[in-house]
Design an enzyme around this catalytic site. Sequence first.
Site, short mmCIF file in Angstrom:
data_model
loop_
_atom_site.label_atom_id
_atom_site.label_comp_id
_atom_site.label_asym_id
_atom_site.label_seq_id
_atom_site.Cartn_x
_atom_site.Cartn_y
_atom_site.Cartn_z
N HIS A 363 31.42 75.02 -18.74
CA HIS A 363 32.30 75.11 -19.91
C HIS A 363 33.08 73.83 -20.17
O HIS A 363 33.98 73.85 -21.01
CB HIS A 363 33.30 76.26 -19.73
CG HIS A 363 32.75 77.61 -19.99
ND1 HIS A 363 32.59 78.14 -21.25
CD2 HIS A 363 32.30 78.56 -19.14
CE1 HIS A 363 32.10 79.36 -21.17
NE2 HIS A 363 31.90 79.64 -19.89
N LYS A 554 45.12 77.23 -30.60
CA LYS A 554 44.27 77.03 -29.43
C LYS A 554 45.15 76.55 -28.28
O LYS A 554 46.31 76.24 -28.48
CB LYS A 554 43.15 76.02 -29.70
CG LYS A 554 43.62 74.70 -30.27
CD LYS A 554 42.46 73.78 -30.58
CE LYS A 554 41.75 74.20 -31.86
NZ LYS A 554 40.45 74.83 -31.62
N ARG A 555 44.58 76.53 -27.11
CA ARG A 555 45.31 76.01 -25.95
C ARG A 555 45.79 74.59 -26.22
O ARG A 555 45.10 73.81 -26.86
CB ARG A 555 44.37 76.06 -24.74
CG ARG A 555 44.94 75.57 -23.43
CD ARG A 555 44.02 75.97 -22.28
NE ARG A 555 42.64 75.54 -22.51
CZ ARG A 555 42.17 74.36 -22.13
NH1 ARG A 555 42.94 73.50 -21.51
NH2 ARG A 555 40.90 74.05 -22.34
N LYS A 560 42.43 68.31 -27.61
CA LYS A 560 42.33 69.18 -28.79
C LYS A 560 43.12 68.61 -29.96
O LYS A 560 43.00 69.06 -31.09
CB LYS A 560 42.78 70.59 -28.45
CG LYS A 560 41.84 71.28 -27.45
CD LYS A 560 42.33 72.68 -27.07
CE LYS A 560 41.44 73.33 -26.02
NZ LYS A 560 40.11 73.72 -26.53
N THR A 662 35.37 78.61 -29.88
CA THR A 662 35.03 79.87 -30.55
C THR A 662 36.04 80.17 -31.65
O THR A 662 35.75 80.93 -32.56
CB THR A 662 34.99 81.05 -29.57
OG1 THR A 662 36.21 81.10 -28.82
CG2 THR A 662 33.82 80.92 -28.61
N LYS A 666 35.60 82.07 -35.39
CA LYS A 666 36.42 83.19 -35.87
C LYS A 666 37.04 82.86 -37.23
O LYS A 666 37.06 83.70 -38.14
CB LYS A 666 37.50 83.50 -34.85
CG LYS A 666 36.98 84.01 -33.52
CD LYS A 666 38.03 83.90 -32.42
CE LYS A 666 37.41 84.12 -31.06
NZ LYS A 666 38.29 83.72 -29.94
#
Length: 824
Positions: A363, A554-555, A560, A662, A666
């Site tokens: 991952h 998100k985290r 990110k 993901t 969504k």
Amino acid sequence: MEMPVTTSPMTAEEFRERFLHYLRYIRGLELADAGPADHLAAVELVVRETLIDRAVETRCAWRRVRPKTVHYLSMEFLIGRLLTNNLIATGLERAAREALDDLGLSLAAITEEEADPGLGNGGLGRLAACFLDSLATLDYPAFGYGLRYDYGMFRQEFEKGWQVELPDTWLKGGYAWEIPRPDLTVPVRIGGQVEWHEGAHGRFRPRWVGWRCFYAVPHDVLVAGYGTHTISVLRLWSADAPSEFDFHIFSQGDFLKAVADRERVQAITRVLYPADHVEAGRRLRLLQEYLLVAASVQDAVNRFRLHHGEAWELLPEKVAFQLNDTHPALTVAELMRFLVDDADLRWSTAWEIVRATCSYTNHTLLSEALETWPVSLMEEIIPRHVQIIYEINRRFLESVGNGASGDMDRLGRLSIVHEDGEKRFRMANLAIVGSHRVNGVARLHTRLLTTRVVRDFAELWPERFVAITNGITPRRWLGACNPRLASAITRRIGPDWLRDLDRLAELSGLAGDEEFQAEVANVKEANKQDLAVVIRELCDLEVDPASLFDVQIKRLHEYKRQLLNALHIIHLHQRLKDDPGQEITPRTFIFGAKAAPAYHMARLIIRLINGIAEVINDDPEVAGRLKVAFLPDYRVTLAEKIIPAADLSEQISTAGWEASGTGNMKLALNGALTIGTLDGANVEIRDAVGEENIFIFGLTADEAARLPASGQYSPWDHHRADEDLARVLDALRDGVYTPGDEGVSRQIWSSLMEHGDRYLHLADFRSYVDTQQRVADLYLDRRAWSEKAIRNIAAMGYFSSDRAIREYAAKIWNLQPVPLRPGS
């Protein structure tokens, strides 16, 4: 809005009677005396009846067929609230709503009483939860294995803009969906040492002796399939001591010491992700991973033995272990230990069985996220496994070395044992060596994995690596969380899309239909109004539902790039301050994220974004045009409110760093347009929706890798070349957007300007800003925006977790479904 449902197992009148029955005989209350928590408990118990009936039916079918079963091991299962999903899956939603309406109660209000289980943190756990949903829906025999954490990661609040962590006491009121299974408790051994004893035929064999024992107690959560009676079981392990307390010590009056051992053991499953920056936290984390593996392997082996005796050669035909990331990599060593020590198989025979049974999902592309463990720590806790891993590595390197022509550097990279400095076991290497398949979670991720991260393994065993792009369950991430849109889709194409998401492609012909465009736009507006209420309640902030809802949830991690989003917001604010009268597309920037408590830079970024919110939201010159909302305590339930209301989906990670994502799927499924880099599954989303229906910017993964490696990347060059960027960076340096905490943004400025900007925010800034202007321009043309939103929804069929699970079943597990349709 009415959701498409399966056939209901009971009428509204029957549901009402069962509800009142449980209120009286379980809660001890009449309706007039019951409160919201009592209503929730009674509804859950009614639904649980149907789940248990189906679980028994499923178990009987599997007993008859004795199929191969997949065992999905994951440290996280971010399952979220289950009531709404279970009502939809069982077909009880309409009966429940009508029954409760008759009693003057609101089903929607009751569902809000349910707590989010603290069983995960981010995408890893949410993916595992989606996969269990799909495994049940597609009738695949499956068990999920995880840990029953007493406390989740943490509840998040903000104080003066700073993240504050509070205990996530999700179990304080009990958990209605779990079924304790103390009859299936298994022992877990730790400590001791390995001695050599003479066995049969004069052979000396190792024996693990002097170990201590505690117990793993299972609690089952039943996961219902949609349109079928099949149930997947999520088996969660909690740690318990061999006895309640030392009665002798207790009788002498030292009550605390008497229960101390029990408390120490139970602490193993006390909290999700103990802080691993301290020795005690690292030790606890290793104990958690070993508990998960040791208990789950025993459970699977016990079930196999019940049906097939000691025919261990059949194990790969009946059992598959899927290792969700490196956390369960010890499965390889534990299964090997069982087959060699307990089943008394020869090493070579046992090793073939292990490799044929195990498979591993990678991952991450971050080298620092590829788990390693000190050999010394593992020797203290599981000495026999250390010995087994060394032997696995010796035999593996010996086989590779025979054809390696003395390439010691290559052997060093392949080795499970990291020898530079403190000896450590590389868990990814162990998982790869001990598995017959290794999969990445997007096409780009798999390419980068095999050409950069584990290139030597991919060259050695190219057939072992496969790409299976992640997916999401449409039952939760559209059907349950966005019933308005679900109903609109069902009216056009029927309800079958919930089990066959490819049916959404039929909507592409309606993308230009003005009536459907208006319907989708009205759904989005209603969802935005609902979210505006949530923002008011959580942030004490009024936002305009007509503004563009720009969402990044998100985290919190530097790669990110929530920081890049923040830089853009500062830029827009500076533009408005320069010319308050200029026309600008109104935006509401919405964030949701938690930072790991020990992740200093992530905490600083949260403080910065909250500081930006304070400055902008209180600025009368930009009122009504820019708002910033950082919603506290981001979790599944909050995501289910944000995602249906999002206009723009921020998927802006540094290219080459995100494995898949993901959240991107969504948000697009719910009609948000994506702004993103060509990273992770964004690449495949672009291919699916078409370049004209997505906003792509920035460096590619190859460019992002070459730029720092070239030695030519200078943040100061970007500062000098772009006046807008320079002004934003100077504001960071001067603490303009963190009043009272000026040092916060100065540290962030330093990470960008003085420490190399590792995640290339500055390199992508101009492309991002220009692309955001294209977003703003398009949003003003509501018909064009709605058409693109519909095209995104229509193209999302590929990103169903049902498709992903079918690929796992075919490419990795060789798994066949056991159909269990209603009435079969």
